[in-house]
Design a protein around this motif. Structure first.
Motif, PDB file in Angstrom:
ATOM      1  N   VAL A   1      38.921  -1.288  59.837  1.00  0.00           N
ATOM      2  CA  VAL A   1      39.840  -2.124  60.621  1.00  0.00           C
ATOM      3  C   VAL A   1      39.244  -3.520  60.697  1.00  0.00           C
ATOM      4  CG1 VAL A   1      40.958  -2.419  62.862  1.00  0.00           C
ATOM      5  CG2 VAL A   1      40.562  -0.123  61.969  1.00  0.00           C
ATOM      6  N   SER A   2      40.060  -4.520  60.399  1.00  0.00           N
ATOM      7  CA  SER A   2      39.546  -5.894  60.409  1.00  0.00           C
ATOM      8  C   SER A   2      39.321  -6.371  61.844  1.00  0.00           C
ATOM      9  CB  SER A   2      40.510  -6.841  59.700  1.00  0.00           C
ATOM     10  OG  SER A   2      41.670  -7.012  60.471  1.00  0.00           O
ATOM     11  N   LEU A   3      38.402  -7.305  61.985  1.00  0.00           N
ATOM     12  CA  LEU A   3      38.104  -7.873  63.292  1.00  0.00           C
ATOM     13  C   LEU A   3      39.311  -8.630  63.835  1.00  0.00           C
ATOM     14  CD1 LEU A   3      35.815  -8.133  65.339  1.00  0.00           C
ATOM     15  CD2 LEU A   3      35.148 -10.239  64.215  1.00  0.00           C
ATOM     16  N   GLY A   4      40.075  -9.267  62.962  1.00  0.00           N
ATOM     17  CA  GLY A   4      41.273  -9.988  63.387  1.00  0.00           C
ATOM     18  C   GLY A   4      42.313  -9.060  63.994  1.00  0.00           C
ATOM     19  N   GLN A   5      42.481  -7.879  63.405  1.00  0.00           N
ATOM     20  CA  GLN A   5      43.440  -6.926  63.939  1.00  0.00           C
ATOM     21  C   GLN A   5      42.991  -6.404  65.295  1.00  0.00           C
ATOM     22  OE1 GLN A   5      44.368  -3.677  61.347  1.00  0.00           O
ATOM     23  NE2 GLN A   5      46.037  -2.954  62.637  1.00  0.00           N
ATOM     24  N   LEU A   6      41.704  -6.129  65.445  1.00  0.00           N
ATOM     25  CA  LEU A   6      41.190  -5.701  66.750  1.00  0.00           C
ATOM     26  C   LEU A   6      41.370  -6.793  67.794  1.00  0.00           C
ATOM     27  CD1 LEU A   6      37.889  -3.767  66.011  1.00  0.00           C
ATOM     28  CD2 LEU A   6      39.965  -2.889  67.056  1.00  0.00           C
ATOM     29  N   GLU A   7      41.170  -8.040  67.389  1.00  0.00           N
ATOM     30  CA  GLU A   7      41.359  -9.152  68.318  1.00  0.00           C
ATOM     31  C   GLU A   7      42.823  -9.249  68.759  1.00  0.00           C
ATOM     32  OE1 GLU A   7      40.668 -13.970  68.565  1.00  0.00           O
ATOM     33  OE2 GLU A   7      39.880 -12.852  66.860  1.00  0.00           O
ATOM     34  N   ARG A   8      43.758  -9.081  67.832  1.00  0.00           N
ATOM     35  CA  ARG A   8      45.186  -9.122  68.185  1.00  0.00           C
ATOM     36  C   ARG A   8      45.550  -7.990  69.142  1.00  0.00           C
ATOM     37  NH1 ARG A   8      45.490 -10.510  62.706  1.00  0.00           N
ATOM     38  NH2 ARG A   8      46.047  -8.386  62.130  1.00  0.00           N
ATOM     39  N   LEU A   9      44.984  -6.802  68.936  1.00  0.00           N
ATOM     40  CA  LEU A   9      45.248  -5.689  69.847  1.00  0.00           C
ATOM     41  C   LEU A   9      44.710  -5.983  71.242  1.00  0.00           C
ATOM     42  CD1 LEU A   9      44.482  -2.689  67.472  1.00  0.00           C
ATOM     43  CD2 LEU A   9      46.721  -3.444  68.267  1.00  0.00           C
ATOM     44  N   HIS A  10      43.544  -6.626  71.311  1.00  0.00           N
ATOM     45  CA  HIS A  10      42.987  -7.006  72.616  1.00  0.00           C
ATOM     46  C   HIS A  10      43.847  -8.083  73.280  1.00  0.00           C
ATOM     47  CE1 HIS A  10      39.356  -4.772  71.509  1.00  0.00           C
ATOM     48  NE2 HIS A  10      39.052  -4.819  72.792  1.00  0.00           N
ATOM     49  N   ILE A  11      44.428  -8.974  72.491  1.00  0.00           N
ATOM     50  CA  ILE A  11      45.311 -10.004  73.044  1.00  0.00           C
ATOM     51  C   ILE A  11      46.550  -9.353  73.649  1.00  0.00           C
ATOM     52  CG2 ILE A  11      46.852 -11.905  72.403  1.00  0.00           C
ATOM     53  CD1 ILE A  11      44.669 -12.756  70.380  1.00  0.00           C
ATOM     54  N   VAL A  12      47.097  -8.337  72.985  1.00  0.00           N
ATOM     55  CA  VAL A  12      48.251  -7.623  73.528  1.00  0.00           C
ATOM     56  C   VAL A  12      47.884  -6.970  74.858  1.00  0.00           C
ATOM     57  CG1 VAL A  12      49.797  -5.663  73.132  1.00  0.00           C
ATOM     58  CG2 VAL A  12      49.341  -7.267  71.282  1.00  0.00           C
ATOM     59  N   LEU A  13      46.711  -6.345  74.922  1.00  0.00           N
ATOM     60  CA  LEU A  13      46.260  -5.729  76.174  1.00  0.00           C
ATOM     61  C   LEU A  13      46.074  -6.770  77.280  1.00  0.00           C
ATOM     62  CD1 LEU A  13      43.653  -3.058  75.048  1.00  0.00           C
ATOM     63  CD2 LEU A  13      45.800  -2.650  76.239  1.00  0.00           C
ATOM     64  N   ARG A  14      45.427  -7.878  76.949  1.00  0.00           N
ATOM     65  CA  ARG A  14      45.173  -8.916  77.951  1.00  0.00           C
ATOM     66  C   ARG A  14      46.480  -9.511  78.475  1.00  0.00           C
ATOM     67  NH1 ARG A  14      42.864 -14.212  75.893  1.00  0.00           N
ATOM     68  NH2 ARG A  14      45.035 -14.322  75.319  1.00  0.00           N
ATOM     69  N   ASP A  15      47.416  -9.789  77.573  1.00  0.00           N
ATOM     70  CA  ASP A  15      48.695 -10.349  78.008  1.00  0.00           C
ATOM     71  C   ASP A  15      49.467  -9.366  78.872  1.00  0.00           C
ATOM     72  OD1 ASP A  15      48.090 -12.685  76.739  1.00  0.00           O
ATOM     73  OD2 ASP A  15      49.569 -12.481  75.133  1.00  0.00           O
ATOM     74  N   HIS A  16      49.358  -8.079  78.583  1.00  0.00           N
ATOM     75  CA  HIS A  16      50.007  -7.080  79.427  1.00  0.00           C
ATOM     76  C   HIS A  16      49.384  -7.082  80.817  1.00  0.00           C
ATOM     77  CE1 HIS A  16      50.775  -3.073  81.117  1.00  0.00           C
ATOM     78  NE2 HIS A  16      51.942  -3.182  80.502  1.00  0.00           N
ATOM     79  N   MET A  17      48.069  -7.233  80.895  1.00  0.00           N
ATOM     80  CA  MET A  17      47.401  -7.305  82.199  1.00  0.00           C
ATOM     81  C   MET A  17      47.810  -8.558  82.970  1.00  0.00           C
ATOM     82  SD  MET A  17      43.543  -6.157  81.305  1.00  0.00           S
ATOM     83  CE  MET A  17      43.100  -4.495  80.932  1.00  0.00           C
TER      84      MET A  17
END
Length: 162
Positions: free
Chosen positions: A67-83
């Motif tokens: 899994v690329s680091l960019g994809q993991l970063e985008r998933l974390h952005i989705v989580l953060r924005d949901h919070m």
């Protein structure tokens, strides 16, 4: 590589990264699901650092290798924005490039993300001298181009006054 990631996603409650992967151990090639909890992550956290920490964590390193680091970063952005209370549609729209968007109105982190996306797109579309379809001094006529209005500073004038 004993594990090959097939799909990645997020789970909002509790905040987790969901990984669907194929296990190549013992020639079984079974599809499996792994839920990786996102710990010590708040609505003010740095997504890049959190993604990097998760990718290099000793328990998840083998699973997240493909899994690329960019994809993991985008998933974390989705989580953060949901919070932060943003909708999923808003978050996904912020991850896409919109040519009509005014980049002057973005904060520093979003601007850096948009610039990184533009750099990535530029490098993907860039033509180098070594490419087989490279043409030197290519001129292209664009369809639907409106006639340009003449401007006073476009006119030929002498610069003797300077």
């Amino acid at each position: 590589m004993p594990f090959v990631a097939k799909r990645c996603g997020v789970q909002f409650c509790p905040p987790s990264i969901v990984l669907i992967y194929e296990s190549n151990i013992k020639d079984t090639n079974k599809m499996r699901k792994r839920i990786i909890p996102v710990r010590n992550f708040s609505k003010c956290s740095d997504c890049c650092m959190a993604a990097e920490r998760m990718k290099h964590h000793i328990r998840h390193r083998a699973y997240l290798e493909s899994v690329s680091l960019g994809q993991l970063e985008r998933l974390h952005i989705v989580l953060r924005d949901h919070m932060q209370g943003h909708s999923l549609e808003h978050t996904l729209a912020s991850l896409r490039l919109d040519p009509e968007e005014d980049l002057n109105k973005l904060d520093d982190e979003e601007l850096a993300r948009k610039k990184a996306q533009m750099d990535k797109l530029f490098e993907r579309n860039r033509r180098r001298k070594d490419d087989p379809d490279f043409v030197y001094d290519l001129e292209v006529e664009f369809k639907g181009e409106v006639a340009r209005e003449p401007c006073s500073w476009d006119e030929e004038e002498s610069d003797d006054g300077f």
